[in-house]
Design an enzyme around this catalytic site. Structure first.
Site, PDB file in Angstrom:
ATOM      1  N   GLU A 129     -25.975 -13.486 163.049  1.00  0.00           N
ATOM      2  CA  GLU A 129     -25.532 -12.192 163.609  1.00  0.00           C
ATOM      3  C   GLU A 129     -25.610 -12.097 165.128  1.00  0.00           C
ATOM      4  O   GLU A 129     -26.099 -11.109 165.668  1.00  0.00           O
ATOM      5  CB  GLU A 129     -26.349 -11.052 162.966  1.00  0.00           C
ATOM      6  CG  GLU A 129     -26.222 -11.022 161.461  1.00  0.00           C
ATOM      7  CD  GLU A 129     -27.077  -9.945 160.801  1.00  0.00           C
ATOM      8  OE1 GLU A 129     -27.753  -9.191 161.505  1.00  0.00           O
ATOM      9  OE2 GLU A 129     -27.050  -9.874 159.555  1.00  0.00           O
TER      10      GLU A 129
ATOM     11  N   ASP B   6     -21.933  -8.698 148.444  1.00  0.00           N
ATOM     12  CA  ASP B   6     -22.082  -7.527 147.575  1.00  0.00           C
ATOM     13  C   ASP B   6     -20.946  -6.567 147.887  1.00  0.00           C
ATOM     14  O   ASP B   6     -20.397  -6.573 148.982  1.00  0.00           O
ATOM     15  CB  ASP B   6     -23.465  -6.853 147.667  1.00  0.00           C
ATOM     16  CG  ASP B   6     -23.936  -6.521 149.071  1.00  0.00           C
ATOM     17  OD1 ASP B   6     -23.097  -6.419 149.988  1.00  0.00           O
ATOM     18  OD2 ASP B   6     -25.152  -6.345 149.249  1.00  0.00           O
TER      19      ASP B   6
ATOM     20  N   HIS C 152     -20.663  -8.303 153.071  1.00  0.00           N
ATOM     21  CA  HIS C 152     -21.186  -7.025 152.570  1.00  0.00           C
ATOM     22  C   HIS C 152     -20.047  -6.011 152.653  1.00  0.00           C
ATOM     23  O   HIS C 152     -19.726  -5.510 153.728  1.00  0.00           O
ATOM     24  CB  HIS C 152     -22.367  -6.546 153.426  1.00  0.00           C
ATOM     25  CG  HIS C 152     -23.556  -7.443 153.353  1.00  0.00           C
ATOM     26  ND1 HIS C 152     -24.316  -7.568 152.213  1.00  0.00           N
ATOM     27  CD2 HIS C 152     -24.125  -8.253 154.264  1.00  0.00           C
ATOM     28  CE1 HIS C 152     -25.310  -8.418 152.436  1.00  0.00           C
ATOM     29  NE2 HIS C 152     -25.210  -8.854 153.672  1.00  0.00           N
TER      30      HIS C 152
ATOM     31  N   GLU D 287     -23.696 -13.703 151.431  1.00  0.00           N
ATOM     32  CA  GLU D 287     -24.508 -12.521 151.083  1.00  0.00           C
ATOM     33  C   GLU D 287     -23.651 -11.484 150.366  1.00  0.00           C
ATOM     34  O   GLU D 287     -23.758 -10.283 150.614  1.00  0.00           O
ATOM     35  CB  GLU D 287     -25.131 -11.899 152.346  1.00  0.00           C
ATOM     36  CG  GLU D 287     -25.955 -12.865 153.168  1.00  0.00           C
ATOM     37  CD  GLU D 287     -26.608 -12.240 154.394  1.00  0.00           C
ATOM     38  OE1 GLU D 287     -26.662 -10.996 154.503  1.00  0.00           O
ATOM     39  OE2 GLU D 287     -27.079 -13.008 155.254  1.00  0.00           O
TER      40      GLU D 287
HETATM   41  O1  G3I Z   1     -42.472  -5.789 152.505  1.00  0.00           O
HETATM   42  C1  G3I Z   1     -42.590  -4.524 153.182  1.00  0.00           C
HETATM   43  C2  G3I Z   1     -43.526  -3.622 152.465  1.00  0.00           C
HETATM   44  O2  G3I Z   1     -44.811  -4.194 152.486  1.00  0.00           O
HETATM   45  C3  G3I Z   1     -43.499  -2.254 153.134  1.00  0.00           C
HETATM   46  O3  G3I Z   1     -44.302  -1.366 152.399  1.00  0.00           O
HETATM   47  C4  G3I Z   1     -42.080  -1.713 153.205  1.00  0.00           C
HETATM   48  C5  G3I Z   1     -42.010  -0.371 153.937  1.00  0.00           C
HETATM   49  O4  G3I Z   1     -40.816  -0.276 154.694  1.00  0.00           O
HETATM   50  O5  G3I Z   1     -41.300  -2.639 153.884  1.00  0.00           O
HETATM   51  C6  G3I Z   1     -41.211  -3.898 153.258  1.00  0.00           C
HETATM   52  O6  G3I Z   1     -40.416  -4.750 154.007  1.00  0.00           O
HETATM   53  C7  G3I Z   1     -39.021  -4.497 153.895  1.00  0.00           C
HETATM   54  C8  G3I Z   1     -38.346  -5.748 153.388  1.00  0.00           C
HETATM   55  O7  G3I Z   1     -36.953  -5.583 153.392  1.00  0.00           O
HETATM   56  C9  G3I Z   1     -38.780  -6.114 151.977  1.00  0.00           C
HETATM   57  O8  G3I Z   1     -38.358  -5.128 151.076  1.00  0.00           O
HETATM   58  C10 G3I Z   1     -38.499  -4.129 155.272  1.00  0.00           C
HETATM   59  O9  G3I Z   1     -39.015  -2.886 155.668  1.00  0.00           O
HETATM   60  C11 G3I Z   1     -36.996  -4.064 155.251  1.00  0.00           C
HETATM   61  O10 G3I Z   1     -36.524  -3.919 156.591  1.00  0.00           O
HETATM   62  C12 G3I Z   1     -36.442  -5.345 154.693  1.00  0.00           C
HETATM   63  O11 G3I Z   1     -35.022  -5.208 154.597  1.00  0.00           O
HETATM   64  C13 G3I Z   1     -34.324  -6.429 154.534  1.00  0.00           C
HETATM   65  C14 G3I Z   1     -33.318  -6.471 155.676  1.00  0.00           C
HETATM   66  O12 G3I Z   1     -32.549  -7.663 155.560  1.00  0.00           O
HETATM   67  C15 G3I Z   1     -34.011  -6.458 157.016  1.00  0.00           C
HETATM   68  O13 G3I Z   1     -33.145  -6.779 158.033  1.00  0.00           O
HETATM   69  C16 G3I Z   1     -33.604  -6.505 153.195  1.00  0.00           C
HETATM   70  O14 G3I Z   1     -34.556  -6.635 152.136  1.00  0.00           O
HETATM   71  C17 G3I Z   1     -32.674  -7.700 153.165  1.00  0.00           C
HETATM   72  O15 G3I Z   1     -31.856  -7.655 152.011  1.00  0.00           O
HETATM   73  C18 G3I Z   1     -31.763  -7.665 154.383  1.00  0.00           C
HETATM   74  O16 G3I Z   1     -30.944  -8.812 154.363  1.00  0.00           O
HETATM   75  C19 G3I Z   1     -29.997  -8.900 155.429  1.00  0.00           C
HETATM   76  C20 G3I Z   1     -29.859 -10.367 155.780  1.00  0.00           C
HETATM   77  O17 G3I Z   1     -31.113 -10.940 156.076  1.00  0.00           O
HETATM   78  C21 G3I Z   1     -28.906 -10.559 156.945  1.00  0.00           C
HETATM   79  N1  G3I Z   1     -27.630  -9.914 156.681  1.00  0.00           N
HETATM   80  C22 G3I Z   1     -27.687  -8.524 156.273  1.00  0.00           C
HETATM   81  C23 G3I Z   1     -28.604  -8.357 155.062  1.00  0.00           C
HETATM   82  C24 G3I Z   1     -28.607  -6.929 154.561  1.00  0.00           C
HETATM   83  O18 G3I Z   1     -29.114  -6.042 155.521  1.00  0.00           O
END
Ligand code: G3I
Length: 305
Positions: free
Chosen positions: A127, A237, A206, A235
């Site tokens: 990105e 969806d 996406h 990725e």
């Molecule tokens: O694990 C913590 C947890 O301990 C905490 O309580 C909670 C509270 O916010 O957060 C949890 O972490 C989260 C993590 O996902 C696991 O669920 C983060 O806040 C959250 O920001 C994170 O989001 C991820 C996101 O990337 C972050 O940029 C998504 O799961 C993940 O699917 C998403 O994936 C991205 C790719 O890497 C890049 N392309 C876009 C794609 C979708 O956004």
């Protein structure tokens, strides 16, 4: 074939999914994972904040759980992601200049070395291009270290893991007429012309109503492949439901199958309830693990190849 992986394999392709380490104890989830998919991407566990939470201290526990589960089941792994402006560990977020450049390169080297020989393809840089009409790079602390940060990351990754395919991965690069797509295309063209080591381009894919599957998707994938790189849908969806969603999934699969160098498709999660999207039903299985219409259309499209 009767599964996504078996059907994709009939044309030499893979069919993958994002996996979250904290779901590996869910037997429904793991059952579908083991049955349907032959490529795995860690949804969050290989990102910079997860693997280097303190500078110089690397943490691979959750990433290893995913990699080992996949490899024990005979699946391959896409590595995601070595360098990215987002999900940086706190210590890195406020760094700049040479210190940041060196910290980034050390991260790339350390993580790619740790997993050397175990990764099919790395998202080396994720990105890095801006949305909108500029077609240029996104502003970030990494970009401010100099425009050559991307090629420096690719060279470090190649040195650390010479047999992994090295990918540039981005979103909103699906529509051939968009400035962002053109910007990434020119970077790959430039890298190939100068011998910067790049093997593949990942299209996150996406999609939703504001960002639908473009009618020129096949053109985009083919034009990138013509530069001499593999292309992968990394990725996938698609927001929506029923036959509309199923048709859009079919179109994406057909666009990949029509491009010889489109080597595989990964969906970003297994069940709708596993999706990063807070609401909605963008995936191939419902919350109970039942196959949706979208699943059947993907399977049929793979089998028609
Ligand atoms: O694990 C913590 C947890 O301990 C905490 O309580 C909670 C509270 O916010 O957060 C949890 O972490 C989260 C993590 O996902 C696991 O669920 C983060 O806040 C959250 O920001 C994170 O989001 C991820 C996101 O990337 C972050 O940029 C998504 O799961 C993940 O699917 C998403 O994936 C991205 C790719 O890497 C890049 N392309 C876009 C794609 C979708 O956004």
């Amino acid at each position: 074939g009767t599964t996504l992986a078996a059907s994709a394999a009939e044309s030499g392709r893979y069919f993958g999914t994002a996996v979250a380490a904290n779901k590996l104890g869910d037997s429904t989830y793991v059952g579908i994972l083991n049955r349907e998919f032959d490529m795995v991407t860690a949804e969050n566990e290989m990102k910079m904040d997860a693997t280097e939470p303190n500078q110089g201290q690397f943490s691979y526990g959750n990433a290893d759980r995913i990699v080992n589960q996949a490899r024990n089941q005979g699946k391959r792994v896409r590595g995601h992601a070595l360098a990215w402006h987002s999900q940086q560990p706190g210590w890195m977020q406020n760094m700049s200049g040479t210190a940041l450049r060196n910290a980034m390169l050390n991260h790339v080297t350390q993580v790619a070395t740790y997993y050397r020989g175990k990764i099919y393809a790395w998202d080396v840089v994720n990105e890095a291009y801006a949305d909108g009409s500029s077609g240029g790079r996104r502003d970030s602390n990494l970009q401010r270290t100099g425009n050559d940060w991307i090629e420096a990351a690719f060279r470090a990754a190649r040195a650390a893991d010479p047999n992994a395919k090295l990918c540039y991965n981005d979103y909103n690069t699906d529509n051939w007429s968009h400035a962002k797509t053109q910007g990434v295309y020119r970077m790959v063209q430039d890298f190939k012309s100068r011998g910067v080591p790049i093997d593949c381009v990942g299209f996150q894919a996406h999609f939703n109503s504001g960002n639908p599957v473009p009618s020129n998707y096949h053109t985009t994938l083919q034009n990138f492949a013509n530069l001499g790189v593999d292309v992968q849908i990394t990725e996938l969806d698609i927001e929506g439901s029923g036959s509309t969603q199923a048709q859009q999934y079919q179109g994406v699969v057909q666009a990949c199958l029509a491009v010889t160098r489109c080597t595989g498709i990964t969906v970003w999660g297994i069940r709708d309830t596993d999706s990063w999207r807070a609401s909605g039903t963008p995936l191939l299985f419902d919350g109970s693990g039942n196959k949706k219409a979208a699943y059947n259309s993907v399977l049929n499209a793979l089998n028609a190849a």
